[in-house]
Scaffold this motif. Structure first.
Motif, mmCIF file in Angstrom:
data_model
loop_
_atom_site.group_PDB
_atom_site.id
_atom_site.type_symbol
_atom_site.label_atom_id
_atom_site.label_comp_id
_atom_site.label_asym_id
_atom_site.label_seq_id
_atom_site.Cartn_x
_atom_site.Cartn_y
_atom_site.Cartn_z
ATOM 1 N N LEU A 29 8.023 -11.083 -26.256
ATOM 2 C CA LEU A 29 7.386 -12.385 -26.432
ATOM 3 C C LEU A 29 7.341 -13.065 -25.068
ATOM 4 C CD1 LEU A 29 9.323 -13.637 -29.578
ATOM 5 C CD2 LEU A 29 7.075 -12.575 -29.520
ATOM 6 N N VAL A 30 6.172 -13.510 -24.660
ATOM 7 C CA VAL A 30 6.009 -14.226 -23.390
ATOM 8 C C VAL A 30 5.627 -15.660 -23.735
ATOM 9 C CG1 VAL A 30 4.750 -14.353 -21.217
ATOM 10 C CG2 VAL A 30 5.246 -12.116 -22.238
ATOM 11 N N TYR A 31 6.455 -16.599 -23.284
ATOM 12 C CA TYR A 31 6.187 -18.007 -23.559
ATOM 13 C C TYR A 31 6.655 -18.853 -22.382
ATOM 14 C CZ TYR A 31 11.084 -17.886 -25.151
ATOM 15 O OH TYR A 31 12.440 -17.701 -25.243
ATOM 16 N N TYR A 32 6.220 -20.096 -22.379
ATOM 17 C CA TYR A 32 6.558 -21.026 -21.303
ATOM 18 C C TYR A 32 7.382 -22.176 -21.860
ATOM 19 C CZ TYR A 32 3.224 -18.673 -18.311
ATOM 20 O OH TYR A 32 2.566 -17.729 -17.554
ATOM 21 N N ILE A 33 8.328 -22.639 -21.049
ATOM 22 C CA ILE A 33 9.078 -23.843 -21.390
ATOM 23 C C ILE A 33 8.942 -24.817 -20.217
ATOM 24 C CG2 ILE A 33 10.715 -22.685 -22.920
ATOM 25 C CD1 ILE A 33 12.756 -22.822 -20.620
ATOM 26 N N THR A 34 9.101 -26.094 -20.506
ATOM 27 C CA THR A 34 9.038 -27.125 -19.481
ATOM 28 C C THR A 34 10.452 -27.578 -19.179
ATOM 29 O OG1 THR A 34 6.904 -27.824 -20.335
ATOM 30 C CG2 THR A 34 8.040 -29.352 -18.885
ATOM 31 N N VAL A 35 10.827 -27.561 -17.905
ATOM 32 C CA VAL A 35 12.178 -27.932 -17.497
ATOM 33 C C VAL A 35 12.121 -28.975 -16.387
ATOM 34 C CG1 VAL A 35 13.192 -25.705 -18.121
ATOM 35 C CG2 VAL A 35 12.305 -26.034 -15.840
ATOM 36 N N THR A 36 13.216 -29.711 -16.232
ATOM 37 C CA THR A 36 13.391 -30.653 -15.137
ATOM 38 C C THR A 36 14.612 -30.217 -14.342
ATOM 39 O OG1 THR A 36 12.531 -32.446 -16.495
ATOM 40 C CG2 THR A 36 13.785 -33.067 -14.547
ATOM 41 N N PRO A 37 14.477 -29.981 -13.041
ATOM 42 C CA PRO A 37 15.641 -29.598 -12.239
ATOM 43 C C PRO A 37 16.711 -30.694 -12.283
ATOM 44 C CG PRO A 37 13.607 -29.248 -11.027
ATOM 45 C CD PRO A 37 13.250 -29.991 -12.272
ATOM 46 N N LEU A 38 17.978 -30.313 -12.344
ATOM 47 C CA LEU A 38 19.075 -31.277 -12.461
ATOM 48 C C LEU A 38 19.125 -32.258 -11.296
ATOM 49 C CD1 LEU A 38 21.969 -29.046 -13.798
ATOM 50 C CD2 LEU A 38 20.699 -30.815 -15.017
ATOM 51 N N ASP A 39 18.788 -31.797 -10.094
ATOM 52 C CA ASP A 39 18.859 -32.693 -8.939
ATOM 53 C C ASP A 39 17.725 -33.713 -8.908
ATOM 54 O OD1 ASP A 39 16.920 -30.803 -8.460
ATOM 55 O OD2 ASP A 39 17.400 -30.560 -6.331
ATOM 56 N N GLN A 40 16.760 -33.607 -9.807
ATOM 57 C CA GLN A 40 15.642 -34.539 -9.817
ATOM 58 C C GLN A 40 15.601 -35.410 -11.066
ATOM 59 O OE1 GLN A 40 12.000 -32.456 -9.094
ATOM 60 N NE2 GLN A 40 12.769 -31.505 -7.233
ATOM 61 N N ILE A 41 16.616 -35.354 -11.887
ATOM 62 C CA ILE A 41 16.613 -36.153 -13.114
ATOM 63 C C ILE A 41 16.656 -37.639 -12.795
ATOM 64 C CG2 ILE A 41 17.996 -36.763 -15.148
ATOM 65 C CD1 ILE A 41 18.551 -33.842 -15.514
ATOM 66 N N SER A 42 17.479 -38.053 -11.818
ATOM 67 C CA SER A 42 17.585 -39.474 -11.495
ATOM 68 C C SER A 42 16.383 -39.968 -10.685
ATOM 69 C CB SER A 42 18.877 -39.735 -10.728
ATOM 70 O OG SER A 42 18.872 -38.995 -9.533
ATOM 71 N N GLN A 43 15.689 -39.070 -10.018
ATOM 72 C CA GLN A 43 14.504 -39.446 -9.240
ATOM 73 C C GLN A 43 13.293 -39.432 -10.166
ATOM 74 O OE1 GLN A 43 14.374 -36.594 -6.117
ATOM 75 N NE2 GLN A 43 16.429 -37.050 -5.381
ATOM 76 N N GLU A 44 12.131 -39.413 -9.561
ATOM 77 C CA GLU A 44 10.927 -39.347 -10.388
ATOM 78 C C GLU A 44 10.940 -38.035 -11.185
ATOM 79 O OE1 GLU A 44 7.242 -37.617 -8.095
ATOM 80 O OE2 GLU A 44 8.166 -39.177 -6.879
ATOM 81 N N GLN A 45 10.419 -38.113 -12.369
ATOM 82 C CA GLN A 45 10.445 -36.959 -13.250
ATOM 83 C C GLN A 45 9.440 -35.902 -12.796
ATOM 84 O OE1 GLN A 45 12.511 -36.440 -15.780
ATOM 85 N NE2 GLN A 45 13.558 -38.354 -15.401
#
Length: 101
Positions: A29-45
């Motif tokens: 199964l090939v699929y995509y997920i959307t993630v936010t890097p931990l070092d950028q959570i407090s900055q702009e998304q």
């Protein structure tokens, strides 16, 4: 020949449409997920799309018109592609089902 169907609820159905017995060895199964890097959570998304390839090893024999049902746990619109690796006699084959054309 295989028929591959993916339901809206995440069920993958693989049907042996040929006249010979086959063995399904592996499903990808090939699929995509959307993630936010931990070092950028407090900055702009900033969101990144990551491709995930999930491999399910099977050793399932399918008679002609036999079917294999697998619950992917993913919605249909999340899956990009399904690859099924199988054997007919001494020949190994791959069947691909793309959800987005």
């Amino acid at each position: 020949m295989l028929n591959i169907e993916l339901s809206d609820k995440g069920f993958l159905k693989i049907v042996n449409a040929g006249s010979d017995k086959i063995i399904v060895w592996k499903i990808e199964l090939v699929y995509y997920i959307t993630v936010t890097p931990l070092d950028q959570i407090s900055q702009e998304q900033r969101y990144l799309k990551k491709q995930i390839t999930e491999t399910i090893d099977k050793n399932k024999e399918l008679e002609p018109r036999g079917a294999l049902l697998y619950y992917t746990k993913l919605p249909k619109d999340a899956i990009e592609e399904v690859n099924v690796y199988y054997q007919i006699g001494n020949m190994f084959k791959k069947e691909t089902y793309k959800t987005r054309r």
